[in-house]
Enzyme design. Structure first.
Site, PDB file in Angstrom:
ATOM      1  N   SER A   1     -10.836  -0.846  -1.354  1.00 22.51           N
ATOM      2  CA  SER A   1      -9.619  -0.751  -0.551  1.00 22.51           C
ATOM      3  C   SER A   1      -9.881  -1.165   0.882  1.00 22.51           C
ATOM      4  O   SER A   1      -8.975  -1.640   1.574  1.00 22.51           O
ATOM      5  CB  SER A   1      -9.094   0.686  -0.549  1.00 22.51           C
TER       6      SER A   1
ATOM      7  N   HIS B   1      -3.914   6.090   3.331  1.00 18.06           N
ATOM      8  CA  HIS B   1      -4.579   4.877   2.852  1.00 18.06           C
ATOM      9  C   HIS B   1      -4.009   3.602   3.465  1.00 18.06           C
ATOM     10  O   HIS B   1      -4.736   2.737   3.966  1.00 18.06           O
ATOM     11  CB  HIS B   1      -4.450   4.856   1.323  1.00 18.06           C
TER      12      HIS B   1
ATOM     13  N   ASP C   1       0.837  -1.197   0.000  1.00 18.85           N
ATOM     14  CA  ASP C   1       0.000   0.000   0.000  1.00 18.85           C
ATOM     15  C   ASP C   1       0.869   1.244   0.000  1.00 18.85           C
ATOM     16  O   ASP C   1       2.018   1.213  -0.442  1.00 18.85           O
ATOM     17  CB  ASP C   1      -0.949  -0.029   1.205  1.00 18.85           C
TER      18      ASP C   1
END
Length: 1365
Positions: A529, A343, A116
């Site tokens: 996600s 994220h 990520d």
């Protein structure tokens, strides 16, 4: 032409469904923008509520008692605990029940690699596991975006000081152990390590403080002006005028700085050393701090590679940004690891966060540990790179990870293909790693799953589900939906080759931990996600339990357990294309795994091909086009058992034999054999699909195999069969209307239409009625074409009240188009009003004879035929060339092996790097984009591992970086170097690319863009007759016309031979209500590429005519003597002067030549140039020689004659006048150069002799306590005034002397103004000396805030070296 849809980066939804303001700040630009296109046009849809002609049952499992009606949490009522639980959903997948029943199986013993944007080890819940172990085992920047070159080694002086790479003097802490005494130094601009959001916050804070200091300086400068004005009522004297101007110049400069302020960020110095055991790292971050006592190198607590001590640092209290350090390649590379967005931390938190005081906010597997593999490159706004992906897989094997979660991806041209897929297959099959990934956020249309999660066989692709509890709690909706459903934007299958695409679903939203720099503990994000780490955490629970129970863990058996125990979502067979096998149920999956413990670990690989055709191998049957839907077809299915590498031949492969009972979910349409005996070598069977009796629309079937001896295992393999039978448009003009479509929140209607041949664009109208509150609709259309990414058009339409909206978009004739219309899942919640939609589609098209028009560079036009096959169309061609593409070959090639630290594959193969260097020049500033047609626009479906480029000027300043998706960059005029870095372990592949052609594409200015003309005669471009404007095409009729090349006068300057002018051409004229394109073909819904090959330039008619043709008035002996003289001077110029002996030889020759030609100015100028270039110890004598030599040059020139000639305007067409003019101009330049060097030497000489007071007197300044009777010659002032007569006021030579004059006269404001004007006038590349001079003047004035600002910019403009790839 229609364009393929493209999404790339982390899968976070742009639409946060009205999140609570305290939990979710405004969406971060680099998250949403990467995933979802900026605008979503209308899209075509299929009805999910419509029942098929054939009723069929699909294999599944019974739902759990806690979850009823397709995974909906029907019996919930929010209280504080259920609200908190909804923020981190676990109940939906049974994770809470599982941990309650098995508290020791909460992920303990499981290591998850998070591919990520990077994980913040300081984030809430990510410090320790539930059993007290370190949560984050390692933090790695796989992209290299945080790499610092620390190959430079320095030694400390007697005071313990070293010279930092930024130029700062650094004090070493005496307690640090360093047996070798070698200190590796490097530096980094801090903004290169931070996210755009954090940079924006820091810039605001820093600008505020900078403004305060600048305002103080302005106030002081203004005060000085006012005080001067009060003391000096009249300023008639020149000296006073200059003082007043100087004071005003200071005020003006400070005000301009406030306007042009551009913060490039503080600089951190890095120091690396080996303490005898490990590599240590310390940073000097004083430039980040207000207090000069903070951030000093000596006060830094040294770090080492994170995995050794698991320690991290924070740059400063202001940024609150966590970082870790890793050292590679024997101490020559330092990696500073920061996250490129929140994220990755959010994802890790969903999977594994542990909050001992807030257990309801725990992640799914709080006992699991994490390896952070940063694949989002900070240089590219968090975009993943091939380098990052490959290094991440290497790290997985090195750390013996059990699981991978990857919440990144993009569209792909070829599913289950590419270098990354090959490496993933090896990691999964050989090292037994379970790989979980997001399916994508590009729904609701079918075939929108992204790579790698939704398109790769060895990866479990996860869709995003939202439950009523999540809607009411996390999303804070007034009223929750009655049952759980897939988020509207969640990507759908099947893949282009027929595989399911979405394999399972999990909750796709959560309030999870985020990095400390966000200044909050948690935030809401939703997207696939989020569903992927939710599923990954669930898998970690299963693996944790399997390990504890002694059950062998295999990605094959784990995946089978997951898929065969899901709770179905939705009641229709085709819902599987949205939801996969359904919602994960962790407790049931573990029970399945326990029951299957003694069974062989095997996966069933499916290969499908159409009988009688040598087509590409498929993984499912996907009948999409009308030709396949109107006939029966036969397919060959090959089932190949796949065992892990290293499996025993005798013990497992030979005995493997299974009796398989084959089932079809729709026997009236799909027929298959009843039984199959399957052995290790596999077996094939035929399937017949007959869709002829099906109604128009979407139909889904499966052929699946059941173990006859153990039917409880459920399907061992599945063959998806997707049929999208299109509606045929028979009316002319072709018009399709779908009336009375009813919508509730989350409802999707899909329609399939065979686009008529000859259609190239659609004009659509959407009318809404029947509702009160605003409604948001997603409208998607998708078509599939071989060897192309799915061709997608999309739009988000918001209706604040019942109204009508129009859309236009391109289509491909003869292919099935899906129209998907969806009311957003949370839109209209609480209203209970049904929205009614009427959707009308009108097909239009002009069929042309050329999809791409190529003008070959000659004067000949290109003939084009056009016809309308469907209805009358307005033919109004328009074409414009607005880009130029210039080809380049490498000027330098370097092939090298990369470091084994990070770039050695698990197979043992070393990755190689090919670095290609290209040179190009811009005559004017322009917006450019590098293009590599072989490699661009493909990350996953690419056999090459990685590519990365950087563009820099001759000062090594980097202006642009990029990878497979190059961006346009604005560059000033100048010469540039582009370095392209390619990686692969196969040397033969790289060898073939050593002469790779690269294009520099430059966007033409509006005035340069070329509008092309059309003609109805082949001679039109030459005669100018027969102009073609427009006409009406009747159905079936053809019309021909010509498009002419640009006239030679319109070809943009700086268009070299071999370059290509590019643009677009359009033919049709959509209705004015839909689109207003004017003369811009790119605004037309359908445009095609047009190009023009730039021909050789015209010959110069004057070429070959030279003054040599004029009869010379000099004799042969005179000309010979001149030639000999000039050769002697050339020899003098070529002599080196590095040593004393060489300088002595040069001196002898110069004296000899001066005696021979005592008044020849070019010789005397050459002698002066030679003296200036010398490096000698006796500086005083040296400058005296320069002054004397300059005087000789000046005395050799008849300045009166020179002035008379330069004042005369002669006839430029007169050859003799032009010849004399050039000679005189050259003489003037030699004169200016001599005066310039004399002025510099006078200043240096005065400085050396300590006679600055005398110099000040020479400059006309008042000298205090000047000795009586002393009268120093005004040499500098005389020299400067002489320069003023001859030099261009804008020239650097004049400016330099003027700046010196003003500076030493104490007029620092004027000196600053002069040097600033010189910088602005300076051509390419910028001269470092001028910027250094500006810093020096600012230091002398005492404006510390500007000195700091300029020094930071110096490292941007003049870095000591290029950054690492």
């Amino acid at each position: 032409m229609p364009t393929a849809f493209l999404f790339k980066g982390p899968y976070v939804s742009r639409y946060q469904s009205f999140p609570p303001p305290l939990l979710s700040p405004p969406p971060l630009p680099h998250l949403g923008v990467l995933i979802t296109p900026k605008s979503r046009p209308t899209n075509s849809n299929n009805t999910t509520s419509r029942k098929s002609v054939v009723i069929r049952a699909m294999p599944g499992s019974s739902s759990s008692p806690e979850i009823e009606n397709n995974g909906a949490l029907r019996k919930f009522k929010l209280n504080e605990s259920s609200f908190l639980a909804s923020l981190m959903p676990k109940k939906e997948i049974g994770a809470d029940r599982f941990i309650e029943a098995h508290p020791e199986f909460d992920g303990r013993g499981v290591v998850i690699a998070i591919f990520d944007s990077g994980v913040d080890p300081a984030a809430a819940g990510l410090q320790v596991t539930s059993d007290g172990k370190p949560k984050v085992l390692d933090v790695i920047d796989c992209t290299g975006s945080g790499d610092i070159d620390v190959a430079t080694v320095v030694k400390a002086d007697a005071n313990g000081c070293i010279h930092g790479a930024s130029g700062a003097s650094l004090i070493i802490n005496p307690s640090w152990k360093n047996p070798s005494g070698d200190w590796h130094v490097g530096y980094k601009l801090i903004y290169e390590l931070l996210t755009d959001t954090l940079i924006s916050r820091l810039k605001k804070e820093r600008k505020k403080k900078w403004d305060e200091k600048n305002q103080e300086a302005i106030a002081e400068a203004v005060k000085q002006v006012e005080e001067f004005d009060q003391k000096q009522r009249k300023v008639d004297e020149m000296k006073l005028k200059r003082i007043r101007e100087d004071l005003q110049d200071r005020v003006d400069y400070l005000k301009k700085q406030a306007e042009s302020y551009d913060d490039k960020g503080p600089v951190i110095d890095a120091v690396v050393w080996h303490d005898g055991e490990v590599w240590r790292v310390a940073l000097d971050t004083q430039s980040l701090e207000d207090d000069p006592k903070c951030g000093r190198l000596a006060d830094f607590v040294p770090l080492t590679n994170y995995k050794i001590e698991r320690k991290y640092g924070i740059f400063s209290k202001l940024d609150a940004c966590t970082f870790v350090a890793n050292v590679y390649n024997e101490g020559t590379i330092l990696s500073i690891v920061t996250d490129s967005s929140p994220h990755g931390t959010h994802v890790a938190g969903i999977a594994t966060a542990f909050h001992p005081k807030e257990p309801l906010l725990n992640g799914v597997a709080p006992g699991a540990q994490v390896i952070s593999c940063k694949i989002g490159d900070s240089r590219l706004g968090s975009m993943e790179t091939g380098t990052g992906l490959t290094r991440a897989l290497i790290a997985v094997v090195e750390h013996k990870c059990d699981l991978i979660n990857m919440s990144y991806g993009e569209s792909t041209m070829l599913p289950d293909y590419g270098r990354f897929v090959e490496l993933v297959d090896e990691v999964v099959n050989k090292y037994r790693v379970v790989f979980v990934s997001s399916a994508g956020n590009n729904g609701p249309a079918l075939t929108t799953v992204g790579a790698p999660g939704g398109t790769t066989s060895s990866i479990i692709g996860v869709g995003a589900y939202v439950s009523p509890a999540m809607a009411a709690g996390a999303h804070a909706l007034v009223e929750a939906p009655p049952e759980g459903l897939e988020y509207t934007w969640s990507s759908r299958g099947p893949t282009a080759d027929g595989d399911l695409g979405v394999y399972v679903s999990a909750p796709g939203g959560a309030v999870a931990p985020v990095p400390t720099w966000t200044l909050q503990r948690r935030m809401l994000m939703n997207g696939t996600s989020m569903s992927s780490p939710s599923a990954c955490g669930g898998v970690a629970l299963v693996i944790s339990a399997m390990k504890a129970e002694g059950i062998q863990v295999s990605p094959y058996s784990v995946r089978k357990a997951l898929e065969n125990t899901c709770t179905p979502i939705g009641c229709l067979p085709e819902d599987k294309l949205s939801n996969g096998e359904g919602l994960l149920q962790i407790d049931k999956a573990f029970e399945y795994a326990k029951k299957s413990a003694d069974l062989p670990c095997v996966w069933y690989k499916i290969k499908i091909s159409q009988a009688g055709k040598s087509t590409t191998t498929l993984r499912g049957i996907y009948l999409r086009e009308a030709s396949y839907c109107n006939q029966s077809t036969e397919w060959t299915v090959q089932v190949e058992p796949q065992f892990h590498e290293g499996t025993s031949n005798l013990e497992q492969l030979v005995p493997f034999e299974e009796c398989i009972e084959l089932h079809s979910s729709g026997k009236e349409v799909v027929r298959a054999p009843e039984y199959l005996l399957l052995t290790y070598n596999g077996r094939s069977f035929n399937v017949v699909v007959d869709p002829t009796k099906l109604s128009d629309g979407l139909h889904y079937f499966e052929v699946y195999g059941i173990d006859c001896r153990a039917p409880w295992r459920g399907p061992l393999f599945r063959i998806p069969i997707t049929i999208t039978k299109p509606k045929v448009v028979e009316t002319r003009p072709p018009l399709v209307t779908f009336s009375g479509l009813s919508f509730q929140p989350g409802h999707i209607i899909r329609k399939y239409i065979e686009v008529p041949y000859g259609a190239s664009w659609v004009e659509a109208t959407m009318r809404t009625s029947g509702f009160d509150t605003a409604r948001r609709f997603y409208i998607d259309t998708v078509q599939l074409s071989p060897l192309r990414r799915p061709i997608k058009w999309e739009s988000v339409a918001i209706f604040s009240s019942p109204s009508t909206k129009s859309f236009t978009f391109s289509v491909e004739g003869g292919r099935t188009m899906e129209l998907a219309i969806a009311q957003f899942w949370s839109s209209g919640v609480g209203s209970h009003e049904t929205a009614v939609v009427d959707f009308e589609i009108a097909f239009h098209g002009i069929d042309v004879s050329k999809d791409e028009v190529i003008l070959d560079g000659s004067e000949a036009p290109v003939r084009i035929e056009a016809q309308a096959l469907l209805s009358s169309e307005k033919l109004a061609p328009t074409a414009k060339l607005n880009k130029i593409r210039v080809p380049y070959r490498p000027t330098d090639v370097k092939l090298s092996a990369l470091s084994a630290d990070r770039d050695k594959l698990p197979s043992g193969k070393q990755i190689l790097a090919l670095t290609l260097t290209y040179k190009f020049k811009l005559e004017d500033g322009a917006e450019v984009k590098p293009q590599i047609p072989l490699l661009n626009n493909r990350i996953y479906d690419n056999k090459f591992e990685s590519q990365f480029y950087m563009i820099s000027d001759s000062n090594k300043r980097v202006y642009a970086m990029g990878d497979v998706y190059p961006d346009s960059a604005k560059l000033p005029k100048g010469e540039y170097t582009l370095q392209l870095h390619l990686r692969h372990e196969n040397m033969q592949y790289l060898e073939k690319l050593k002469q790779l052609v690269l294009f520099i594409e430059r966007k033409l200015e509006k005035v340069e863009a070329v509008q092309l003309s059309f003609y109805n005669q082949p001679d039109g471009p030459v005669t100018g007759n027969g102009s073609f404007k427009s006409s009406t095409l009747d159905p079936g009729s053809k019309e021909a016309f010509y498009v002419g090349p640009p006239t030679k006068e319109k070809i943009p300057k700086n268009s070299p031979e071999g370059s290509v002018l590019l643009g677009a051409i359009s033919y049709g004229k959509p209705s004015a209500e839909v689109v207003d394109q004017g003369n811009d073909p790119e605004k037309n819904p359908v445009s095609y590429v047009i190009s023009y090959q730039v021909p050789p330039p015209k010959l110069d008619e004057d070429k070959g005519k030279s003054s040599a043709a004029t009869k010379s008035t000099k004799s042969v002996s005179e000309r010979l003597e001149e030639e000999v003289r000039d050769v002697k001077i050339k020899v003098l110029a070529s002599l080196k002067q590095d040593t004393e002996d060489e300088r002595e030889e040069w001196k002898k020759l110069s004296i000899s030549l001066k005696l021979e030609y005592p008044k020849y100015t070019p010789l005397l100028a050459q002698i002066l140039e030679g003296l200036v270039s010398q490096e000698v110890e006796d500086k005083i004598h040296h400058y005296e020689e320069i002054i004397a030599a300059a005087d000789e040059v000046v005395d050799s020139i008849d300045r009166d004659e020179l002035a008379r000639f330069l004042s005369v305007k002669g006839d430029p067409d007169e050859e003799e006048f032009e010849k004399t003019k050039k000679k005189m101009e050259k003489t003037r330049d030699l004169l200016v150069e001599a005066l310039y060097q004399k002025g510099l030497a006078l200043v240096e000489l005065a400085s050396l002799k300590g006679e600055m007071a005398v110099l000040a007197a020479n400059l006309g300044a008042e000298v205090v306590d000047k000795p009586d009777g002393e009268s120093s010659p005004d040499l500098f002032e005389e020299t400067f005034k002489e320069v003023q007569k001859w030099a261009d006021p804008k020239s650097r030579k004049y400016g330099t002397l003027l700046m010196i004059r003003e500076r030493h006269n104490g007029r620092l404001g004027t000196a600053l103004k002069v040097v600033n004007e010189m910088i602005q006038e300076e051509g390419d590349p910028p001269k470092k000396q001028l910027y250094e001079e500006r810093v020096s003047v600012l230091e002398e004035i005492g404006w510390g805030h500007l000195v700091t600002y300029e020094k930071q910019w110096m490292l941007v403009r003049f870095p000591p070296s290029l950054p690492l790839f």
